[in-house]
Structures are given as structure tokens and as C-alpha cells.
Design an enzyme around this catalytic site. Structure first.
Site, short mmCIF file in Angstrom:
data_model
loop_
_atom_site.label_atom_id
_atom_site.label_comp_id
_atom_site.label_asym_id
_atom_site.label_seq_id
_atom_site.Cartn_x
_atom_site.Cartn_y
_atom_site.Cartn_z
N SER A 164 -9.62 2.10 2.60
CA SER A 164 -8.45 2.80 2.09
C SER A 164 -7.45 1.86 1.43
O SER A 164 -6.66 2.27 0.60
CB SER A 164 -7.76 3.59 3.22
OG SER A 164 -7.18 2.73 4.16
N LYS A 203 0.84 -1.19 0.00
CA LYS A 203 0.00 0.00 0.00
C LYS A 203 0.88 1.25 0.00
O LYS A 203 1.90 1.31 0.70
CB LYS A 203 -0.90 -0.03 1.23
CG LYS A 203 -1.95 1.08 1.31
CD LYS A 203 -2.87 0.81 2.49
CE LYS A 203 -3.93 1.91 2.66
NZ LYS A 203 -4.83 1.60 3.79
N SER A 240 -10.26 -1.04 7.00
CA SER A 240 -9.62 -0.97 5.69
C SER A 240 -8.79 -2.20 5.31
O SER A 240 -8.17 -2.22 4.25
CB SER A 240 -8.76 0.29 5.58
OG SER A 240 -9.59 1.43 5.54
#
Length: 469
Positions: A160, A82, A184
Site C-alpha cells: 500500500s 503517504k 507495506s
């Protein structure tokens, strides 16, 4: 085996082939890079690919393995991180325009740990801007646009860690690293039909990761099975003096082998009846079937109820205040107006108005629920509920006005730093995944892994994948 199937093999299977030299890391990496270049833009899955890094790491892995130096189950396995995890010399955008050119000169601890294990970094996964730290109404709140769900590109991937979900579901990497402050990891794993582990707070270092809510932020794996998550977690867990929230060495480290499941005592399961008010009928049906599977292979399953209280409200105050502090310079410079989402452009100013007294009151509420939930785990080893009461939502949905259900387990789990593992357990009438989650006492990450592994030994939902074309 058709090449298409290789992309959806679990880490545990890929690692066997690499260790036995039936598959080279370079060949696997090239396959994933080609697929990611072809389909990544289709799903807005990546912020950027890192082919030079990936091929160099894959070549090094193959050389070591040929020489008999096999580092373990992640050696030579391609993954995505990420884009709130720093990688030295690469832009780390946090998914937001004000930070589009931001570059750090050091690696996040998670990146370091994965590199030491021999994992291969394919690229940085797209994400919701600032991990949703300023709030957002639409899935388009990202530098890359809305992450599209490989099961149905008109739907979102959620949370997210939106790009991480798209990458693993579409078979663009063997696993991805996500983060969770509230939902998330659990939500995108659910919407995308993945297994996702939210570890106990403090077991995985956040050094080099964007801070949103320092008392709630957590980092964990999103993969194809609970065993994959356990293998990855064993690599990234551990004490780190650079993270003030890191647990002591004896409480942070995690080791795993499948034989641990055989030696573990049978689980006591609490089946939550009040986690969601009105789950969709398909979700309720899938959970009913899942309960029957678990009843055959667990000593006891009894209905249980979460304590009632303002847990979500308290969690919201904590995230809002800590997020406003984390992005104070962005808000006060006015650059928050550069965010893509209309709510994100204004929510920071609102959050700055929350009083210190309200924040302290929220912390008192946190202490109350920590005591109450810890007492529940004297009776149960794991609590079980649907991960979400719905399946993947349309890309254009206004999340502020149309997602009106409460999430007490998400509030409690994140306020109290509890581990959770979300796994797929069925599909709705539109063939979108449905998920359930196992939640355990803080520090008992093994319990959620054991429960999820038990379930996946007798079901095959985690082996199914979308057809990407």
C-alpha cells in the site's frame, strides 16, 4: 557533483551540506519539486505535490540555519508523506475514490513531529486504496493508478506504500513515510531497492492516520540507508496520548547516533531457514552472499526456524475483522462499490461475516506466537531472512491468483508488533533489486538498525539507484 547524483544522496549527507550552508534547503526543495513535477506522473508516484508548503518550510529552514538555529539532521530535508496521513486543509484521500475530497483540519502527529524537526513536505504519496483494507487483486487499486517501479516501469512497487517506494527510488524526495499492517513498508522497500524500517508497534503515533487494523497498523520511514531510517525514526517516535495504542514514554522514545553502534555488544544472528519455501534462485544466491558478509562481522550466525502454526491465518482474521469495523459505514452505505479494485468492492461484505468467536480465536493464536517468538529472542538478537522470495512483479499480475507463496515471517512480525528493517542485498538477472530483512524482539528497534548498519558498512547495494529518464 552532477545534479542527478544529488537526488540520490542519503539524508545524512544532505544534512551535512545544509548545516554547513554548502546547500540551501530552498535550492534542494526546488530541485526535488522540478524533478517530481517531471517524473512523478510517469510513475504514478504522488497523489499531489504541495509546492507552496514546501517552499515556505524551506525558506523558514534556511533563515533559521543562517541564524545559527539548526534543529538536527532533518532540518531543511524534503520528504513525502503517504496520503493516509492528514495535513490540515489538504485532501487526504486514502487512495480511494469515496474519500477523494476528504479534508481534515488538523495534522497527523507524524507530520507535526517532522515539521518541528524542520523537514520540508514536498507532497502526499500515492497509495493503494484504503491501504488494501478491503483487499485488492491488481496494482491499479489506487486513485492514481498502478505505481510503476523506477527500476523497470513495467513492474510494480508493491504494497500500500506503493507511491512512497516510487518516490524515493526515483529520487523525487530524500525520504518518504510509509505504513505497514502487513508488508507495506518491507515489500515496497524491497522491490524498489530501499531501506525501510517497520518500527515496533506503538512507538510511532498513528493519530491523524487512517485506521485499518488498530492492533497492527504501524508507521515508518523509507529511505536510502539504515542510518537514514534511524535518524528519521528518532524524530517520529514517541508517546502520544492521542493514540490509544501508543507505548509509554520510556518505551516509545528513540534516540540515535552512529557511536551507539560502536558501544553495542556484538549481535547474535538467527538465520531463518523456513521463512520462504522456494525463493527464486537469484534471491537465494544473494542471501547466501549476504550471509558470508555478515559472518565476517558478527560474533555468531546460526540457522534458526520459525515456529510453525496458523500465524498467517490468524493475522488475516484480525486484519479482516478490524478492517470491516473501520470501514463499516463505507460498506453498509454501498459506497464500497466505488473502489477501483473488483475484490475491494466485495471483500468488506465477506469480512463482516467473520464471527466474534473466530476473531477471539485469532487473538488466542496471537498470544501463543507472541510467547514463542519472544522465547527465540532469548537466543538471538535478530532474525534474518529474505524480505520477499521474489523481485518486483509485473504490473498486470493478479495478486490474488498468482502470488501464492506464504509469508510466515510477515504474519508473525505484524501479529507480534516486531520491528523489521529491510535493506537491498543484490539484483536478479533483470537488474531488479533483491532485499533481506532483520527482525528483532518488540522494543529492540536498535538491534535491527545495528544489524542493517553493519551490513551496509561493508556493501554498497543501498548506494545504487535506477537511471530515470
Amino acid at each position: 557533483m552532477p545534479v542527478e547524483e544529488i537526488f540520490h544522496l542519503p539524508v545524512t549527507e544532505l544534512s551535512k551540506r545544509i548545516e554547513s550552508k554548502k546547500l540551501s534547503s530552498v535550492d534542494l526543495t526546488k530541485l526535488y519539486l522540478d524533478r517530481s513535477q517531471k517524473f512523478g506522473p510517469q510513475f504514478n508516484a504522488y497523489d499531489r505535490l504541495t509546492p507552496e508548503i514546501a517552499l515556505a518550510q524551506a525558506e523558514a529552514a534556511d533563515k533559521e540555519i543562517r541564524r545559527g538555529h539548526y534543529r538536527g539532521p532533518l532540518h531543511g530535508i524534503p520528504y513525502a508523506a503517504k496520503d493516509l496521513l492528514s495535513v490540515a486543509g489538504l485532501p487526504t484521500t486514502w487512495g480511494a475514490k469515496p474519500y477523494a475530497s476528504q479534508v481534515f483540519d488538523y495534522d497527523a502527529t507524524v507530520i507535526n513531529n517532522l515539521r518541528r524537526a524542520g523537514a520540508v513536505l514536498l507532497g502526499k504519496a500515492a497509495m493503494i486504496e484504503l491501504a488494501g483494507g478491503m483487499g485488492y487483486r491488481f496494482a491499479t487499486a489506487s486513485l492514481q493508478g498502478a505505481a510503476k517501479n523506477p527500476w523497470d516501469p513495467t513492474c510494480w512497487t508493491c504494497g500500500s506504500s506503493s507511491g512512497s517506494g516510487a518516490i524515493v527510488a526515483a529520487g523525487l524526495a530524500a525520504f518518504a513515510i510509509g505504513t505497514e499492517t502487513w508488508g507495506s513498508i518491507v515489500c515496497p522497500s524491497t522491490y524498489c531497492g530501499l531501506s525501510g524500517l517497520r518500527p515496533t508497534y506503538g512507538r510511532v503515533s498513528r493519530y491523524g492516520a487512517m485506521a485499518l487494523s488498530p492492533s497492527m497498523d504501524k508507521i515508518g520511514p523509507m529511505a536510502r540507508s539504515a542510518e537514514d531510517c534511524a535518524r528519521i525514526f528518532a524524530v517520529i517516535a514517541g508517546h502520544d496520548s492521542k493514540d490509544r495504542g501508543s507505548l509509554p514514554l520510556d518505551k516509545a522514545a528513540f534516540t540515535y547516533s552512529p557511536s551507539m553502534d560502536l558501544r553495542a555488544r556484538p549481535l547474535r544472528i538467527g538465520w531463518l531457514t523456513n521463512a520462504w519455501k522456494e525463493p527464486q534462485p537469484a534471491v537465494a544466491k544473494a542471501l547466501d552472499v549476504a550471509r558470508k558478509v555478515l559472518q565476517k562481522h558478527a560474533v555468531s550466525i546460526h540457522n534458526a526456524e520459525l515456529p510453525t502454526g496458523p500465524w498467517e491465518e490468524a493475522g488475516g482474521v484480525v486484519i479482516s475483522v478490524e478492517g470491516a469495523a473501520a470501514f463499516r459505514d463505507l460498506i453498509r452505505s454501498g459506497k464500497v462499490s466505488e473502489l477501483a479494485d473488483p475484490l475491494g468492492q466485495i471483500a468488506g461484505y465477506v469480512n463482516e461475516q467473520i464471527s466474534g468467536a473466530d476473531y477471539l480465536q485469532a487473538l488466542k493464536v496471537r498470544e501463543i506466537i507472541q510467547t514463542k517468538i519472544d522465547a527465540m529472542f532469548d537466543t538471538y538478537d535478530v532474525l534474518v531472512a529474505a524480505s520477499q522470495p521474489i523481485s518486483a512483479t509485473p504490473l498486470a499480475m493478479n495478486l490474488e491468483t498468482e502470488m501464492l507463496f506464504s509469508d510466515p515471517l510477515g504474519g508473525i512480525g505484524n501479529l507480534c508488533g516486531l520491528p523489521a528493517l529491510a535493506v537491498p542485498c543484490g539484483f536478479n538477472e533483470k537488474h531488479l533489486p533483491i532485499g533481506m530483512q532483520f527482525v528483532a524482539r518488540a522494543g529492540n528497534d536498535f538491534a535491527v538498525i545495528q544489524a542493517a548498519r553493519t551490513y551496509q558498512q561493508y556493501t554498497d547495494w543501498h548506494k545504487r539507484h535506477p537511471k530515470v529518464a
